[in-house]
Motif scaffolding. Structure first.
Motif, PDB file in Angstrom:
ATOM      1  N   GLY A  29      32.804  33.804  46.566  1.00 28.55           N
ATOM      2  CA  GLY A  29      31.383  33.695  46.889  1.00 28.55           C
ATOM      3  C   GLY A  29      31.154  33.245  48.313  1.00 28.55           C
ATOM      4  N   VAL A  30      31.906  32.243  48.757  1.00 26.25           N
ATOM      5  CA  VAL A  30      31.783  31.768  50.134  1.00 26.25           C
ATOM      6  C   VAL A  30      32.129  32.892  51.105  1.00 26.25           C
ATOM      7  CG1 VAL A  30      32.718  30.164  51.852  1.00 26.25           C
ATOM      8  CG2 VAL A  30      32.219  29.360  49.530  1.00 26.25           C
ATOM      9  N   ALA A  31      33.227  33.598  50.831  1.00 30.14           N
ATOM     10  CA  ALA A  31      33.642  34.698  51.709  1.00 30.14           C
ATOM     11  C   ALA A  31      32.588  35.788  51.763  1.00 30.14           C
ATOM     12  CB  ALA A  31      34.972  35.271  51.221  1.00 30.14           C
ATOM     13  N   ALA A  32      32.013  36.125  50.617  1.00 29.50           N
ATOM     14  CA  ALA A  32      31.003  37.180  50.564  1.00 29.50           C
ATOM     15  C   ALA A  32      29.755  36.793  51.364  1.00 29.50           C
ATOM     16  CB  ALA A  32      30.631  37.472  49.110  1.00 29.50           C
ATOM     17  N   LEU A  33      29.277  35.581  51.176  1.00 27.90           N
ATOM     18  CA  LEU A  33      28.065  35.159  51.878  1.00 27.90           C
ATOM     19  C   LEU A  33      28.301  35.049  53.381  1.00 27.90           C
ATOM     20  CD1 LEU A  33      26.575  32.472  49.451  1.00 27.90           C
ATOM     21  CD2 LEU A  33      26.033  34.901  49.626  1.00 27.90           C
TER      22      LEU A  33
END
Length: 245
Positions: free
Chosen positions: A208-212
């Protein structure tokens, strides 16, 4: 059923992802990137005793003692993925063949990547190979989303240290926490800005962090309460920091 047309950036839900995935509409996910259980718990020998020293931690998480069957997930993965979508699954030697048998004939192309860990745990008794590689099984169809970086950058081989401090969480400590850097490389290649990245086993939220960070949207499910709250906190803190810039 989730309304994915709404103006949202991430949807996080605690619960059994086998049930929660039913909320996701057909053909709606651009990139399914996940790290499900490997079923290696039953092969673990437990902590390694060391003379005069603290035992070396060789425990496997409780959730990896429960049988995980790739065959149970294939239909839902195929249902939610767009025709242009990509499917990347972290896996281990004992599960790779099962994923292949389930998915190879359902896609135009199946392939694999290797993540090489440059700092794996040492082999104390020098009786085998260091466990320095993990496999990622990859599938896609013709005309799939693909951002080819360069000949040099597109080897099916990623190299980085395992997740270390300060990125690695001390509490709760997730034994399979992945570095955001390698997840960002995959997301960059296999999706575009504003695409939806989905991780049904999100753990402490690294995907999630990488995607955002890459301006994608994110859906994440997690069964464990401690992991879910830690992942939610990481993702919400990132969103807050971005909004304050």
């Amino acid at each position: 059923m989730l309304n994915l047309q709404k103006d949202w950036h991430c949807y996080l839900k605690k619960g059994n992802s086998k049930e929660l995935i039913k909320q996701i509409p057909d053909n709606s996910i651009d990139f399914l990137l996940t790290d499900p259980p490997y079923n290696i718990g039953k092969h673990s020998t437990g902590n390694i005793p060391l003379p005069g020293r603290t035992p070396m931690n060789n425990d496997v998480a409780d959730w990896d003692w429960v049988d995980f069957n790739p065959e149970d997930w294939v239909e839902d993965f195929l249902r939610v993925l767009k025709p242009t979508g990509n499917l990347f699954i972290f896996t281990s030697y004992n599960q790779l063949g099962r994923w292949y048998n389930c998915l190879d004939h359902r896609f135009d192309t199946s392939n694999f990547m290797i993540w090489h860990k440059t700092n794996p745990a040492p082999k104390i008794f020098k009786a085998g190979f260091l466990n320095s590689c993990e496999m990622i099984f990859c599938c896609w169809n013709k005309k799939h989303t693909w951002n080819f970086i360069s000949q040099k950058e597109m080897h099916n081989f990623l190299e980085s240290p395992i997740c270390m401090a300060p990125e690695r969480l001390k509490e709760p400590k997730h034994p399979a926490q992945k570095p955001v850097s390698i997840l960002k490389k995959m997301i960059t290649i296999a999706s575009n800005e504003n695409d939806i990245v989905f991780d049904p086993f999100m753990g402490v939220g690294s995907t999630g962090v990488a995607a955002l960070e890459l301006k994608r949207k994110f859906i994440g499910f997690e069964l464990d309460e401690k992991y879910f709250q830690a992942g939610k906190k990481r993702i919400m803190e990132y969103k807050k920091n971005v909004s304050n810039i």
